[in-house]
Design a protein around this motif. Structure first.
Motif, PDB file in Angstrom:
ATOM      1  N   ARG A  82      25.205  -7.208  32.939  1.00 28.01           N
ATOM      2  CA  ARG A  82      23.814  -7.459  33.306  1.00 28.01           C
ATOM      3  C   ARG A  82      22.891  -7.421  32.082  1.00 28.01           C
ATOM      4  N   PHE A  83      23.421  -6.911  30.962  1.00 29.63           N
ATOM      5  CA  PHE A  83      22.621  -6.735  29.754  1.00 29.63           C
ATOM      6  C   PHE A  83      22.984  -7.767  28.699  1.00 29.63           C
ATOM      7  N   GLY A  84      21.975  -8.208  27.957  1.00 31.79           N
ATOM      8  CA  GLY A  84      22.179  -8.948  26.720  1.00 31.79           C
ATOM      9  C   GLY A  84      21.523  -8.140  25.613  1.00 31.79           C
ATOM     10  N   VAL A  85      22.185  -8.027  24.471  1.00 31.48           N
ATOM     11  CA  VAL A  85      21.662  -7.178  23.391  1.00 31.48           C
ATOM     12  C   VAL A  85      21.496  -7.987  22.117  1.00 31.48           C
ATOM     13  N   LEU A  86      20.292  -7.941  21.558  1.00 31.25           N
ATOM     14  CA  LEU A  86      20.033  -8.497  20.232  1.00 31.25           C
ATOM     15  C   LEU A  86      20.020  -7.339  19.257  1.00 31.25           C
ATOM     16  N   PHE A  87      21.070  -7.226  18.449  1.00 36.41           N
ATOM     17  CA  PHE A  87      21.178  -6.132  17.501  1.00 36.41           C
ATOM     18  C   PHE A  87      20.264  -6.376  16.301  1.00 36.41           C
ATOM     19  N   GLN A  88      19.962  -5.293  15.598  1.00 34.24           N
ATOM     20  CA  GLN A  88      18.984  -5.342  14.515  1.00 34.24           C
ATOM     21  C   GLN A  88      19.338  -6.367  13.449  1.00 34.24           C
ATOM     22  N   ASP A  89      20.618  -6.469  13.104  1.00 35.72           N
ATOM     23  CA  ASP A  89      21.030  -7.401  12.046  1.00 35.72           C
ATOM     24  C   ASP A  89      21.594  -8.703  12.604  1.00 35.72           C
ATOM     25  N   GLY A  90      21.486  -8.901  13.909  1.00 42.47           N
ATOM     26  CA  GLY A  90      22.045 -10.091  14.536  1.00 42.47           C
ATOM     27  C   GLY A  90      23.497  -9.919  14.936  1.00 42.47           C
ATOM     28  N   ALA A  91      24.242  -9.090  14.139  1.00 39.86           N
ATOM     29  CA  ALA A  91      25.656  -8.767  14.427  1.00 39.86           C
ATOM     30  C   ALA A  91      26.509 -10.012  14.629  1.00 39.86           C
ATOM     31  N   LEU A  92      26.283 -11.028  13.811  1.00 40.13           N
ATOM     32  CA  LEU A  92      27.085 -12.244  13.902  1.00 40.13           C
ATOM     33  C   LEU A  92      28.371 -12.107  13.096  1.00 40.13           C
ATOM     34  N   PHE A  93      29.420 -12.797  13.533  1.00 38.27           N
ATOM     35  CA  PHE A  93      30.677 -12.826  12.788  1.00 38.27           C
ATOM     36  C   PHE A  93      30.527 -13.805  11.632  1.00 38.27           C
ATOM     37  N   GLY A  94      30.663 -13.285  10.415  1.00 39.52           N
ATOM     38  CA  GLY A  94      30.405 -14.095   9.233  1.00 39.52           C
ATOM     39  C   GLY A  94      31.348 -15.263   9.045  1.00 39.52           C
ATOM     40  N   SER A  95      32.554 -15.166   9.611  1.00 38.38           N
ATOM     41  CA  SER A  95      33.551 -16.228   9.428  1.00 38.38           C
ATOM     42  C   SER A  95      33.465 -17.298  10.509  1.00 38.38           C
ATOM     43  N   GLY A 132      21.333 -28.434  16.496  1.00 36.19           N
ATOM     44  CA  GLY A 132      21.610 -29.074  15.216  1.00 36.19           C
ATOM     45  C   GLY A 132      22.125 -28.117  14.164  1.00 36.19           C
ATOM     46  N   ALA A 133      22.058 -26.797  14.441  1.00 35.34           N
ATOM     47  CA  ALA A 133      22.521 -25.805  13.471  1.00 35.34           C
ATOM     48  C   ALA A 133      23.840 -25.165  13.898  1.00 35.34           C
ATOM     49  N   GLU A 134      24.457 -25.698  14.955  1.00 32.74           N
ATOM     50  CA  GLU A 134      25.627 -25.037  15.526  1.00 32.74           C
ATOM     51  C   GLU A 134      26.825 -24.973  14.582  1.00 32.74           C
ATOM     52  N   ASP A 135      26.896 -25.856  13.586  1.00 29.55           N
ATOM     53  CA  ASP A 135      28.040 -25.876  12.671  1.00 29.55           C
ATOM     54  C   ASP A 135      27.830 -24.999  11.437  1.00 29.55           C
ATOM     55  N   LYS A 136      26.692 -24.387  11.324  1.00 26.02           N
ATOM     56  CA  LYS A 136      26.395 -23.578  10.144  1.00 26.02           C
ATOM     57  C   LYS A 136      26.963 -22.160  10.285  1.00 26.02           C
ATOM     58  N   LEU A 137      27.358 -21.585   9.138  1.00 30.56           N
ATOM     59  CA  LEU A 137      27.808 -20.194   9.100  1.00 30.56           C
ATOM     60  C   LEU A 137      26.594 -19.275   8.969  1.00 30.56           C
ATOM     61  N   PRO A 138      26.695 -18.019   9.422  1.00 30.67           N
ATOM     62  CA  PRO A 138      25.564 -17.096   9.299  1.00 30.67           C
ATOM     63  C   PRO A 138      25.038 -16.954   7.877  1.00 30.67           C
ATOM     64  N   GLY A 139      25.935 -17.039   6.893  1.00 33.51           N
ATOM     65  CA  GLY A 139      25.520 -16.897   5.507  1.00 33.51           C
ATOM     66  C   GLY A 139      24.760 -18.094   4.965  1.00 33.51           C
ATOM     67  N   GLU A 140      24.735 -19.186   5.730  1.00 34.07           N
ATOM     68  CA  GLU A 140      24.079 -20.410   5.279  1.00 34.07           C
ATOM     69  C   GLU A 140      22.676 -20.582   5.862  1.00 34.07           C
ATOM     70  N   ILE A 141      22.242 -19.625   6.667  1.00 33.91           N
ATOM     71  CA  ILE A 141      20.946 -19.783   7.339  1.00 33.91           C
ATOM     72  C   ILE A 141      20.037 -18.606   7.021  1.00 33.91           C
ATOM     73  N   SER A 142      18.765 -18.763   7.347  1.00 30.98           N
ATOM     74  CA  SER A 142      17.779 -17.723   7.060  1.00 30.98           C
ATOM     75  C   SER A 142      17.911 -16.547   8.022  1.00 30.98           C
ATOM     76  N   GLY A 143      17.236 -15.463   7.666  1.00 35.58           N
ATOM     77  CA  GLY A 143      17.252 -14.281   8.521  1.00 35.58           C
ATOM     78  C   GLY A 143      16.675 -14.557   9.896  1.00 35.58           C
ATOM     79  N   GLY A 144      15.606 -15.350   9.941  1.00 31.64           N
ATOM     80  CA  GLY A 144      15.009 -15.702  11.218  1.00 31.64           C
ATOM     81  C   GLY A 144      15.950 -16.497  12.102  1.00 31.64           C
ATOM     82  N   MET A 145      16.704 -17.405  11.491  1.00 34.21           N
ATOM     83  CA  MET A 145      17.675 -18.192  12.254  1.00 34.21           C
ATOM     84  C   MET A 145      18.817 -17.308  12.747  1.00 34.21           C
ATOM     85  N   ARG A 146      19.230 -16.340  11.938  1.00 32.24           N
ATOM     86  CA  ARG A 146      20.288 -15.418  12.384  1.00 32.24           C
ATOM     87  C   ARG A 146      19.819 -14.606  13.584  1.00 32.24           C
ATOM     88  N   LYS A 147      18.550 -14.182  13.574  1.00 34.15           N
ATOM     89  CA  LYS A 147      18.010 -13.450  14.722  1.00 34.15           C
ATOM     90  C   LYS A 147      18.052 -14.323  15.968  1.00 34.15           C
TER      91      LYS A 147
END
Length: 309
Positions: A82-95, A132-147
């Protein structure tokens, strides 16, 4: 529509050191709430307790009749959906690219076909402005986009409650303003209950329907934003105005006599700043359903009025 989250008498400590005790509040269904407090007051710990990642010593967190603090592991797994969580750093998998990051919960927790996964992922990416950004890796985008990518991932299971742990951290004021508007727009579109943990006073003044403040291990206040933004409570006024004079010190343990003397010497402490209007949904989205419910609940004419009703 979002669900009510009823917190009663929640207490948490680590190795005998109290983090907070007897926290009682109710997140109204479908409304946006924000929790403030100085660094180290356990705001992130509180979020983790709401979803059962940490077990409090006492108290309850009831979501749709289930007490998160007392249920068995299989029940806990169900209520977490029932919950969705947005973690402070985005918590995305870098690979993983953004598509696979957002798709991850669907592949782990559902039996959706890949076509269904694609439809959902692209819908959520569009919702947060990342088409349009779905193919980008987390390291290739800005902090705002990672959020925003982290927020899209939090949305894929259609949560009834969204928890945002300092979504503005690391963002400049402009990106913070965009993210604030995005949260209001999402609330308008999906009517989820949202809780934001933040230090950002501009976010606190303009985004939530309800505000709370943790200080010295206690929930000092929680209620409609207008009440807290016009409060005369010294710790609330000090925090919301970012002033040194007041009960909050560098270590949060300022001597009461010192605090009283500082407040007496600062004529601004009794001032009530102008109440900023709450953000409205972007044009074309229509009104937030939470507004009507809040009017009925509180008797206030408008959730984003420029002054208390």
């Amino acid at each position: 529509m979002g669900v009510e989250v009823a917190v009663d008498g929640l207490s948490k400590s680590f190795s005998g050191q109290k983090i907070w005790s007897d926290v009682t509040l109710t997140l109204p269904p479908g409304e946006v709430s924000a929790l403030l407090g100085p660094s180290g007051t356990g705001k992130s710990v509180f979020l983790k307790s709401l979803i059962g990642l940490l077990r409090p010593e006492r108290g309850s967190v009831v979501v749709s009749g289930t007490d998160v603090c007392a249920c068995r592991e299989n029940e806990l797994q169900e209520v977490r959906k029932r919950f969705g969580v947005l973690f402070q750093d985005g918590a995305l998998f870098g690979s993983m690219d953004l598509y696979d990051n957002v798709a991850f919960p669907l592949r782990e927790h559902t039996r959706c076909t890949e076509q269904q996964v694609r439809d959902i992922v692209m819908s959520k990416l569009d919702m947060v402005g990342l088409t349009g950004a779905e193919d980008k890796l987390p390291g290739e985008i800005s902090g705002g986009m990672r959020k925003r990518a982290g927020l899209a991932r939090a949305l894929v299971l259609d949560p009834e409650v969204i928890l945002c742990d300092e979504p503005d951290s690391g963002l400049d004021p402009v990106r913070t303003a965009y993210l604030s508007q995005l949260l209001i727009d999402l609330n308008t579109q999906i009517d989820a209950t949202i809780l934001i943990v933040t230090h950002n006073i501009q976010v606190a003044r303009t985004v939530p329907d309800n505000l709370g403040l943790l200080f010295r291990g206690e929930l000092v206040a929680f209620g409609p934003r207008e009440d807290l933004l016009s409060s005369s409570e010294p710790v609330v006024r000090q925090f919301l105005n970012g002033r040194r004079a007041g009960p909050i010190g560098m270590s949060e343990e300022k001597d009461a006599t010192t605090a009283a003397a500082e407040m007496a010497a600062d004529p601004r402490m009794s001032d009530v700043d102008e109440l900023l209007p709450q953000l409205e949904p972007s044009p074309g989205l229509g009104p937030r359903a939470a507004v009507q419910r809040r009017m009925q609940r509180t008797g206030r004419q408008s959730a984003w009025s420029g002054a208390p009703q």
